[in-house]
Design a protein around this motif. Structure first.
Motif, PDB file in Angstrom:
ATOM      1  N   ASN A 147      -6.202   0.106  -4.559  1.00  0.00           N
ATOM      2  CA  ASN A 147      -6.356  -0.528  -3.359  1.00  0.00           C
ATOM      3  C   ASN A 147      -7.504  -1.758  -3.537  1.00  0.00           C
ATOM      4  OD1 ASN A 147      -4.775   1.073  -1.986  1.00  0.00           O
ATOM      5  ND2 ASN A 147      -6.004   2.498  -1.122  1.00  0.00           N
ATOM      6  N   GLN A 148      -8.487  -1.532  -4.542  1.00  0.00           N
ATOM      7  CA  GLN A 148      -9.262  -2.658  -4.458  1.00  0.00           C
ATOM      8  C   GLN A 148      -8.633  -3.954  -4.947  1.00  0.00           C
ATOM      9  OE1 GLN A 148     -12.043  -1.786  -7.353  1.00  0.00           O
ATOM     10  NE2 GLN A 148     -13.448  -0.593  -6.013  1.00  0.00           N
ATOM     11  N   ASN A 167       1.031  -1.259   0.080  1.00  0.00           N
ATOM     12  CA  ASN A 167       0.162   0.057  -0.009  1.00  0.00           C
ATOM     13  C   ASN A 167       0.939   1.254   0.036  1.00  0.00           C
ATOM     14  OD1 ASN A 167      -2.895  -0.511  -0.131  1.00  0.00           O
ATOM     15  ND2 ASN A 167      -2.932  -1.143   1.941  1.00  0.00           N
ATOM     16  N   GLN A 213       1.069   4.213  -2.834  1.00  0.00           N
ATOM     17  CA  GLN A 213       0.810   5.509  -2.715  1.00  0.00           C
ATOM     18  C   GLN A 213       2.051   6.339  -3.027  1.00  0.00           C
ATOM     19  OE1 GLN A 213      -1.417   5.546   0.551  1.00  0.00           O
ATOM     20  NE2 GLN A 213      -1.660   7.961   0.664  1.00  0.00           N
ATOM     21  N   GLY A 217      -6.917  10.393  -5.502  1.00  0.00           N
ATOM     22  CA  GLY A 217      -7.495   9.451  -4.577  1.00  0.00           C
ATOM     23  C   GLY A 217      -8.328   8.140  -5.480  1.00  0.00           C
ATOM     24  N   ASP A 218      -8.958   8.686  -6.468  1.00  0.00           N
ATOM     25  CA  ASP A 218      -9.576   7.542  -7.212  1.00  0.00           C
ATOM     26  C   ASP A 218      -8.698   6.669  -7.756  1.00  0.00           C
ATOM     27  OD1 ASP A 218     -11.989   9.073  -7.115  1.00  0.00           O
ATOM     28  OD2 ASP A 218     -11.714  10.348  -8.894  1.00  0.00           O
ATOM     29  N   ASP A 248      -7.837   4.301  -4.920  1.00  0.00           N
ATOM     30  CA  ASP A 248      -8.878   3.618  -4.587  1.00  0.00           C
ATOM     31  C   ASP A 248      -8.896   2.364  -5.448  1.00  0.00           C
ATOM     32  OD1 ASP A 248      -9.922   5.207  -2.799  1.00  0.00           O
ATOM     33  OD2 ASP A 248     -11.421   6.070  -3.424  1.00  0.00           O
ATOM     34  N   THR A 249      -8.881   2.801  -6.898  1.00  0.00           N
ATOM     35  CA  THR A 249      -8.958   1.298  -7.594  1.00  0.00           C
ATOM     36  C   THR A 249      -7.770   0.522  -7.438  1.00  0.00           C
ATOM     37  OG1 THR A 249      -9.196   2.956  -9.284  1.00  0.00           O
ATOM     38  CG2 THR A 249      -9.136   0.863 -10.126  1.00  0.00           C
ATOM     39  N   SER A 270      -6.650  -4.872  -1.923  1.00  0.00           N
ATOM     40  CA  SER A 270      -7.467  -5.587  -0.844  1.00  0.00           C
ATOM     41  C   SER A 270      -7.908  -7.003  -1.107  1.00  0.00           C
ATOM     42  CB  SER A 270      -8.788  -4.807  -0.307  1.00  0.00           C
ATOM     43  OG  SER A 270      -8.843  -3.585  -0.939  1.00  0.00           O
ATOM     44  N   LYS A 300     -11.637  16.615  -3.610  1.00  0.00           N
ATOM     45  CA  LYS A 300     -12.870  15.762  -3.681  1.00  0.00           C
ATOM     46  C   LYS A 300     -14.156  16.553  -4.338  1.00  0.00           C
ATOM     47  CE  LYS A 300     -13.953  11.537  -1.579  1.00  0.00           C
ATOM     48  NZ  LYS A 300     -13.430  10.661  -0.617  1.00  0.00           N
TER      49      LYS A 300
END
Ligand SMILES: Nc1ncnc2c1ncn2[C@@H]1O[C@H](COP(=O)(O)OP(=O)(O)OP(=O)(O)O)[C@@H](O)[C@H]1O
Length: 660
Positions: free
Chosen positions: A523-524, A289, A293, A516-517, A520-521, A527, A493
């Motif tokens: 990070n999906q 992660n 980042q 951030g988007d 997020d992608t 995860s 945002k």
């Protein structure tokens, strides 16, 4: 009123529904200072009677009075207190605890007194000296002769300064010399004003006492007084009995663990592997992660929003936008932004600057007869972080920045920097206003190398250079993305939301992607990978828990006799349960420490190897992970111990004592 009175004691054993009466109405009185021998034929019920007197048996009819008070044998707590404070037990087979040295054996009883730690130890040593074992203190029971073991048992029986000492065939396994010595000690105990009751087959032993009681057909036969009871003294106890402390249970559990060191080490290693997996996988998750980042932040300015044409006119999420863009990749004219639309963006609240830009997905750079194709050609905007260019500077007119990997492909690993200042030919396919294909080419000077690294190679010119090239090739010159710079990072945002919600002719016109988007992608995916890793770790934890359960069940069956001894000495069911949960929790804790050491070593090794490749510490174990692992270890080991500990605490002490 005698000190100990038995009234009409009846006891039967049952095999199925069949009743076997053993004691058929026993009435007996005992005084302090007496040394009473109970004689009788084998199987006549002597041990049964002793277990009733000693507070181990609760299933009988009749009444036992101690010091004028009835002993309520239906109440377990009262019997626990009675065994702890009033009774000392000596057995034919010694019943010492093998994994404790002789001082600790005596201390098992002393730990249930209110004496200080040092006073307990001092008393244990004094008692062992009194029975002639002062020079054997460090030995374990298996390093002693039968006579010596019985003397340890006598010291232990006297430890809590009980009024009654029960000896069940104490000399049965001893030679005549040791028998004489043990009898002398028992006589001494009675002479101290205690009540000694012994079961024996030997007339010689019985003759040493002050009284002989014959047990015949479950009843008292002859009751002969040989001599006067010893005088009692007004001896005031120096300490009181008390229930066992948790610390003592943990110490005993630790002693047992260290006694079986190698076996327990293997169990701990097995348990540690599951916890190690949890720690290491958490560390890898954190590292990946942080790495992503770091990579994205180092390339893309977090204050910038990439705005694209929304070809569907519907309100789209980032993922939906990316899907629809890929559907339109063969029809790029649908993705162009008009000058009016670029101006609209400038008016959105909190927007600092809007830069129109181009991005193309396939291009070729040629130099000196060598060609290299790339996937991402863009115009330079504020969206790039300032340190994206590792060598050189951002492109101005007729200049280009190429990716380091490209430069290496066009020259060599060592010489790529010599390309700085050289002219390369850029070419790519585009469309004209009518969506017909055109080929765009241009000769541009290399002024820098970008290092896109893991997150993708970067090749870029400035906006006017690109617009000129498109113009020269008669291609469409409208921008196909815009980089919107936001004043404050915390407004990114809301600005991206406003842009996404902008409508023209009732249709949504823009798609917006922020760092951030992107995170997020990514990070999906991270995860999903984390869930897979966590499941593997979870399975290893279940295996760890099973290992502890199995080892605890083994421990319970190995220690059955010890459980009987501890109960006879006055430990409660609760103490026995705690003994096993303590052992399990200690296994869990030591395993967690071992797992931590392994994970730390593993992360050092992995980081060492991976740092050479990605220049980043890919395993990052946090304090949170460590605390989580320890809590997990304690919870799992506690849960794993529940059933075995319950089983141990429910063992009938008499059955447990007769275990082999
Ligand atoms: N748990 C039990 N279940 C069934 N019967 C039992 C149990 N314990 C003892 N008995 C029986 O009760 C009787 C008395 O046993 P106990 O051990 O009290 O005799 P004892 O006089 O001490 O014998 P010994 O002198 O041989 O030790 C015996 O017949 C024995 O078989």
């Amino acid at each position: 009123m005698a000190f100990l009175e038995l009234h009409d004691i009846h006891k039967s054993y049952f095999l199925g529904k069949e009743e076997f009466p053993v004691l058929n109405g026993i009435d007996l009185d005992f005084e302090l200072g007496e040394f009473v021998s109970i004689l009788g034929e084998s199987g006549g019920g002597k041990s049964t009677l002793m277990n009733i007197i000693g507070g181990l048996d609760r299933n009988f009819d009749g009444e036992v009075d101690v010091n004028g008070q009835p002993l309520d044998h239906k109440k377990e707590k009262q019997l626990d207190d009675y065994r702890r404070g009033t009774i000392g037990y000596i057995y034919q087979s010694y019943n010492l605890i093998t994994h404790l040295n002789i001082v600790d054996n005596v201390l098992v009883s002393l730990n249930m007194t209110d004496l200080s730690k040092s006073a307990r130890k001092q008393r244990a040593i004094e008692l062992l000296q009194k029975v002639g074992l002062g020079d054997q203190l460090k030995k374990h029971p298996n390093q002693l002769s039968g006579g010596q073991k019985q003397r340890v048992a006598i010291a232990r029986a006297l430890a809590s300064d009980p009024e009654i000492v029960i000896a069940d065939e104490p000399t049965g396994a001893l030679d005549s010399k040791n028998t004489a010595e043990v009898l002398e000690l028992l006589e001494g105990i009675a002479a101290d004003g205690k009540l000694v009751i012994t079961v024996t087959h030997s007339q010689n032993v019985a003759n040493h006492g002050t009284r002989i009681v014959q047990l015949t057909d479950g009843k008292i036969g002859e009751d002969t007084r040989l001599k006067e009871a010893y005088p009692t003294n007004d001896h005031q106890p120096e300490f009181k009995p008390k229930i066992l402390s948790a610390g003592a249970s943990y110490r005993n559990a630790f002693q047992h663990l260290s006694y079986n060191f190698w076996r327990n080490s293997l169990i701990m290693l097995g348990t540690a592997i599951g916890l190690f997996a949890v720690l290491l996988f958490s560390g890898v998750g954190n590292g990946v992660n942080a790495f992503i980042q770091d990579q994205i932040n180092s390339m893309i300015n977090p204050n910038s929003i990439t705005v694209l044409k929304n070809p569907t006119g519907k309100n789209l999420s980032t993922t939906e936008l990316q899907q629809s863009l890929s559907q339109y990749s063969s029809n790029p004219s649908k993705l162009l932004l008009s000058d009016h639309q670029i101006n609209t963006l400038k008016k959105v609240k909190n927007v600092d600057k809007v830069e129109a830009g181009y991005q193309f997905s396939a291009f070729t750079v040629s130099y000196n007869g060598k060609n290299n194709s790339g996937q991402s050609l863009q115009t330079w905007t504020k969206a790039y972080a300032s340190d994206t260019i590792k060598t050189g500077h951002a492109p101005k007119n007729n200049e280009i920045v190429i990716d380091k990997s490209q430069a290496i492909a066009l020259s060599s690993q060592k010489k790529y920097k010599s390309l700085l200042g050289k002219t390369v030919k850029l070419s790519f396919a585009w469309v004209d206003k009518n969506n017909n294909p055109v080929q765009v080419t241009g000769n541009l000077k290399i002024v820098g190398f970008a290092n896109g690294g893991q997150a993708g190679a970067i090749t870029a010119t400035n906006y006017s250079t690109m617009r000129n090239l498109l113009n020269n090739a008669n291609g469409a010159t409208q921008a196909n993305f815009a980089s919107v710079n936001v004043k404050n990072a915390d407004k990114v945002k809301s600005v991206s939301k406003d842009i996404r919600n902008t409508k023209e002719n009732n249709k949504y016109v823009f798609g917006a992607i922020t760092v951030g988007d992107i995170l997020d992608t990514v990070n999906q995916y991270v995860s999903i990978a984390s869930i897979v890793l966590a499941s593997i770790a979870g399975i290893s934890l279940i295996v760890s828990a099973l290992m502890i359960i199995v080892s605890m069940y083994m421990s319970v069956s190995e220690r059955t006799k010890e459980i009987g001894i501890l109960r006879a000495l006055g430990e409660r069911k609760k103490d026995i349960r705690r003994l096993f949960t303590a052992e399990s929790i200690l296994i869990g804790l030591f395993s967690a420490v071992l797992a931590l050491v392994l994970a730390y070593a593993g992360s050092l090794a992995l980081n060492h190897v991976l740092y050479g490749i990605v220049k980043f510490n890919m395993v990052q174990i946090t304090w949170g992970n460590v605390v989580f692992t320890f809590v997990m270890a304690i919870v799992i080991s506690f849960l794993a111990a529940l059933l075995p500990a319950r089983r141990a605490s429910r063992l009938n002490p008499i059955d447990a004592l007769s275990a082999d």
